[in-house]
Design a protein around this motif. Structure first.
Motif, PDB file in Angstrom:
ATOM      1  N   LYS A 321       1.027  -1.107   0.131  1.00  0.00           N
ATOM      2  CA  LYS A 321      -0.213  -0.283   0.094  1.00  0.00           C
ATOM      3  C   LYS A 321       1.215   1.564  -0.515  1.00  0.00           C
ATOM      4  N   TRP A 322       2.458   1.239   0.605  1.00  0.00           N
ATOM      5  CA  TRP A 322       2.121   2.323   0.515  1.00  0.00           C
ATOM      6  C   TRP A 322       3.723   2.583  -0.093  1.00  0.00           C
ATOM      7  N   ALA A 323       3.842   1.944  -1.357  1.00  0.00           N
ATOM      8  CA  ALA A 323       4.976   2.169  -1.920  1.00  0.00           C
ATOM      9  C   ALA A 323       3.585   2.358  -3.000  1.00  0.00           C
ATOM     10  N   LYS A 324       2.547   2.048  -3.846  1.00  0.00           N
ATOM     11  CA  LYS A 324       1.664   2.329  -4.624  1.00  0.00           C
ATOM     12  C   LYS A 324       1.109   3.841  -4.248  1.00  0.00           C
ATOM     13  N   ASN A 325       0.847   4.138  -3.048  1.00  0.00           N
ATOM     14  CA  ASN A 325       0.811   5.779  -2.574  1.00  0.00           C
ATOM     15  C   ASN A 325       1.702   6.551  -3.332  1.00  0.00           C
ATOM     16  N   VAL A 326       2.938   5.944  -3.709  1.00  0.00           N
ATOM     17  CA  VAL A 326       3.904   7.053  -3.526  1.00  0.00           C
ATOM     18  C   VAL A 326       3.981   6.775  -4.974  1.00  0.00           C
ATOM     19  N   ILE A 327       3.668   5.533  -6.141  1.00  0.00           N
ATOM     20  CA  ILE A 327       3.577   5.249  -7.346  1.00  0.00           C
ATOM     21  C   ILE A 327       2.323   6.649  -8.222  1.00  0.00           C
ATOM     22  N   SER A 328       1.028   6.491  -7.200  1.00  0.00           N
ATOM     23  CA  SER A 328       0.276   6.400  -7.780  1.00  0.00           C
ATOM     24  C   SER A 328       0.497   8.511  -7.710  1.00  0.00           C
ATOM     25  N   GLU A 329       0.977   8.730  -7.202  1.00  0.00           N
ATOM     26  CA  GLU A 329       1.300  10.050  -7.165  1.00  0.00           C
ATOM     27  C   GLU A 329       1.825  10.550  -8.376  1.00  0.00           C
ATOM     28  N   GLY A 330       2.312  10.282  -9.625  1.00  0.00           N
ATOM     29  CA  GLY A 330       2.541  10.524 -11.099  1.00  0.00           C
ATOM     30  C   GLY A 330       2.200   9.332 -12.315  1.00  0.00           C
ATOM     31  N   ASN A 331       1.236   8.410 -11.419  1.00  0.00           N
ATOM     32  CA  ASN A 331       0.404   7.914 -12.547  1.00  0.00           C
ATOM     33  C   ASN A 331      -0.691   7.498 -12.355  1.00  0.00           C
ATOM     34  N   SER A 332      -1.818   8.250 -11.389  1.00  0.00           N
ATOM     35  CA  SER A 332      -3.307   8.682 -11.145  1.00  0.00           C
ATOM     36  C   SER A 332      -4.125   9.522 -11.656  1.00  0.00           C
ATOM     37  N   PRO A 333      -5.084   9.664 -12.141  1.00  0.00           N
ATOM     38  CA  PRO A 333      -5.401  10.815 -12.756  1.00  0.00           C
ATOM     39  C   PRO A 333      -6.592  11.558 -11.994  1.00  0.00           C
ATOM     40  N   LYS A 334      -6.150  11.357 -10.802  1.00  0.00           N
ATOM     41  CA  LYS A 334      -6.549  12.582  -9.533  1.00  0.00           C
ATOM     42  C   LYS A 334      -5.478  13.042  -8.763  1.00  0.00           C
ATOM     43  N   LYS A 335      -4.031  13.204  -9.122  1.00  0.00           N
ATOM     44  CA  LYS A 335      -2.511  13.356  -8.843  1.00  0.00           C
ATOM     45  C   LYS A 335      -2.419  14.164  -9.035  1.00  0.00           C
ATOM     46  N   GLY A 336      -1.777  15.493  -9.099  1.00  0.00           N
ATOM     47  CA  GLY A 336      -0.697  16.479  -9.194  1.00  0.00           C
ATOM     48  C   GLY A 336      -0.191  16.647 -10.827  1.00  0.00           C
ATOM     49  N   ALA A 337       0.401  14.934 -10.965  1.00  0.00           N
ATOM     50  CA  ALA A 337       1.314  15.186 -12.386  1.00  0.00           C
ATOM     51  C   ALA A 337      -0.332  14.808 -13.805  1.00  0.00           C
ATOM     52  N   VAL A 338      -1.035  14.852 -13.251  1.00  0.00           N
ATOM     53  CA  VAL A 338      -2.438  15.537 -14.646  1.00  0.00           C
ATOM     54  C   VAL A 338      -2.980  17.257 -14.732  1.00  0.00           C
ATOM     55  N   THR A 339      -3.317  17.135 -15.618  1.00  0.00           N
ATOM     56  CA  THR A 339      -3.109  19.050 -15.528  1.00  0.00           C
ATOM     57  C   THR A 339      -4.636  19.241 -15.686  1.00  0.00           C
ATOM     58  N   GLU A 340      -5.204  20.217 -15.561  1.00  0.00           N
ATOM     59  CA  GLU A 340      -6.555  20.155 -15.419  1.00  0.00           C
ATOM     60  C   GLU A 340      -7.615  19.894 -16.623  1.00  0.00           C
ATOM     61  N   ASP A 341      -7.212  20.138 -17.566  1.00  0.00           N
ATOM     62  CA  ASP A 341      -7.733  20.336 -18.968  1.00  0.00           C
ATOM     63  C   ASP A 341      -7.891  18.776 -18.945  1.00  0.00           C
ATOM     64  N   LYS A 342      -9.056  18.708 -19.591  1.00  0.00           N
ATOM     65  CA  LYS A 342      -9.719  17.059 -20.499  1.00  0.00           C
ATOM     66  C   LYS A 342      -8.821  17.190 -21.367  1.00  0.00           C
ATOM     67  N   GLN A 343      -8.699  15.552 -22.687  1.00  0.00           N
ATOM     68  CA  GLN A 343      -8.559  15.636 -23.927  1.00  0.00           C
ATOM     69  C   GLN A 343      -9.304  14.542 -23.997  1.00  0.00           C
ATOM     70  N   CYS A 344      -9.422  14.683 -25.035  1.00  0.00           N
ATOM     71  CA  CYS A 344      -9.893  13.545 -26.106  1.00  0.00           C
ATOM     72  C   CYS A 344      -9.281  12.286 -26.075  1.00  0.00           C
ATOM     73  N   VAL A 345      -9.679  10.996 -25.912  1.00  0.00           N
ATOM     74  CA  VAL A 345      -9.404   9.447 -26.501  1.00  0.00           C
ATOM     75  C   VAL A 345      -7.838   9.841 -27.040  1.00  0.00           C
ATOM     76  N   SER A 346      -8.252   9.683 -28.609  1.00  0.00           N
ATOM     77  CA  SER A 346      -8.187   9.893 -29.575  1.00  0.00           C
ATOM     78  C   SER A 346      -6.371  10.719 -29.312  1.00  0.00           C
ATOM     79  N   CYS A 347      -6.844  11.956 -28.759  1.00  0.00           N
ATOM     80  CA  CYS A 347      -5.528  12.648 -28.200  1.00  0.00           C
ATOM     81  C   CYS A 347      -4.255  11.980 -28.010  1.00  0.00           C
ATOM     82  N   GLU A 348      -5.142  11.450 -26.993  1.00  0.00           N
ATOM     83  CA  GLU A 348      -3.815  11.260 -25.514  1.00  0.00           C
ATOM     84  C   GLU A 348      -3.561   9.751 -26.406  1.00  0.00           C
ATOM     85  N   ASP A 349      -3.729   9.032 -27.246  1.00  0.00           N
ATOM     86  CA  ASP A 349      -3.513   7.802 -27.422  1.00  0.00           C
ATOM     87  C   ASP A 349      -2.597   8.058 -28.469  1.00  0.00           C
TER      88      ASP A 349
END
Length: 438
Positions: A321-349
């Protein structure tokens, strides 16, 4: 028992005899040496007395001459080599300031000592006169004329430290001090007295008006990236000699407040970055928006793989759990690594697992929202994003012992936290993220 006593007594007698013999010999040797030392001392004193008697009047004359020389040398040290004032025949003035130098000037307080050499004024002055042949000390007035300065090196320096060292090397002063005024900065030199304005940089800017005009050109315009707008503000602050302060205001209305303060004049200006949605278009391709929050600067894949690999180098292989919390800071869609803007699926792909720096080099579409970004802005946004996630991970690693998210049986605890390797781990992670982003 009787036999043992006899043997012990016999051995003890031998040892005692040997010790007595040694003491007797040592005493004789010491006495003899002391006598020889006394004889040599008496002989030297007699020779010294005979020599002094033989020299007579000539010796007295030489002695007086030596005393006079000592007095003159002492006078030279106490008087002539301590300057009462300093003069620079050709002070340097330039308007050539690099962006790095402007930024440092904005963040360095007035009166900061930029260079200091240890030593008394006498020692510094003697060294100066010895190393700089064109320097002169007026014995009557105490005016020390410094060497003539050369302007060219000051046009190339990129930091105040280098500028101060250049002043010290060219003039021999022991201290260099930063002095700020409304439209310029100057480097003052000191040995015992102070000489002002050895090097002067003009063009720092007298007010914030040029900056305000530049920022107003972006007011009421939409940019899909908040980080992009902040980078525009930071570059403007550097160009116009201002300090920048960014603060997230969480109370309604939620906004990002950007404040500027001019270093020289103290003038202030502030503006807000607010989130608006006038339409439902993807900022990357200007088509229908999807439901994903993108990792537009550093992808979730890069964050996840880099954090996991860095964990492995510190013997953390079990992703609890602790390691996963650290990793989620970088890959979670709810944490600070993402932007505030939504983007279309095709663009992100289309952008795939590539970072902004990699997309800017042509590996994938960069997206309309970054079309006008300079290479410096792209690099700056990347560094800021890395630093933001590093700080978030630091907060996790420093969780209180009784916190529900802190597992003391975790490998993160036993291999990194308990062994006090947090600083080393974050240093490695920062370097790896930067390397894998390029």
């Amino acid at each position: 028992a009787d036999k043992v006593k006899k043997i012990f007594k016999k051995i003890t007698g031998r040892i005692t005899g040997a010790i007595d013999g040694f003491i007797e010999k040592a005493g004789a040797w010491f006495k003899d040496k002391k006598g020889r030392r006394k004889e040599r001392k008496e002989k030297k004193e007699q020779e010294k007395a005979d020599k002094k008697k033989g020299e007579g009047a000539d010796s007295d004359k030489g002695s007086k001459k030596d005393e006079k020389g000592d007095e003159e040398e002492k006078k030279d040290i106490e008087g002539l080599t301590r300057p009462k004032s300093l003069k620079e025949p050709k002070p340097v003035k330039t308007s050539t300031l690099s962006d790095e130098l402007k930024e440092e000037i904005a963040n360095t307080p007035d009166g900061t000592v930029l260079y200091k050499e240890s030593g008394t004024p006498e020692q510094i002055t003697k060294k100066l006169l010895k190393e700089h042949k064109d320097a002169k000390l007026n014995e009557k007035t105490g005016l020390l004329t410094l060497p003539v300065m050369q302007k060219q090196p000051f046009n190339k320096v990129t930091s105040l430290e280098l500028a101060a060292k250049e002043v010290a090397e060219q003039t021999g002063v022991s201290k260099v001090i930063l002095s700020k005024s409304t439209d310029q900065i100057q480097l003052d030199g000191n040995i015992n007295p102070t000489v002002y304005g050895l090097a002067t940089y003009t063009g720092v800017g007298a007010s914030l008006q040029p900056l305000i005009t530049e920022i107003e050109g972006h007011i009421n315009t939409q940019h899909p990236q908040k980080e992009f707008l902040i980078s525009i503000c930071r570059e403007a602050a550097i160009r116009h000699g201002a300090k920048l302060f960014v603060e997230e205001i969480k109370r309604p209305p939620k906004r990002t407040e950007v404040r500027f303060k001019h270093v020289a004049s103290g003038e202030t200006f502030s503006t807000d970055i607010i989130k608006t949605s006038k339409d439902n278009l993807c900022p990357a391709c200007n088509t229908d928006v999807g439901e994903r929050r993108p990792h537009n600067i550093i992808s979730a894949t890069v964050f996840r793989d880099t954090i996991e690999n860095t964990f492995n180098t510190y013997n953390v292989f079990i992703m609890d759990k602790w390691a996963k919390n650290v990793i989620s800071e970088g890959n979670s869609p709810k944490k600070g690594a993402v932007t505030e803007d939504k983007q279309c699926v095709s663009c992100e792909d289309q952008q795939g697992p590539y970072t902004l720096l990699q997309r800017a080099s042509g590996l994938a579409p960069i997206g309309d929202q970054f079309a006008n970004a300079t290479p410096q802005q792209i690099k700056q946004m990347t560094l800021e994003k890395i630093e933001k996630i590093i700080n978030s991970i630091l907060d996790i690693l420093l969780l209180e012992t009784n916190d529900q998210d802190r597992l003391e049986t975790s490998q993160v605890y036993t291999e990194i936290v308990e062994k006090d390797k947090i600083e080393d781990f974050l240093f490695s992670l920062r370097a790896n993220l930067l390397s894998n982003s390029q």
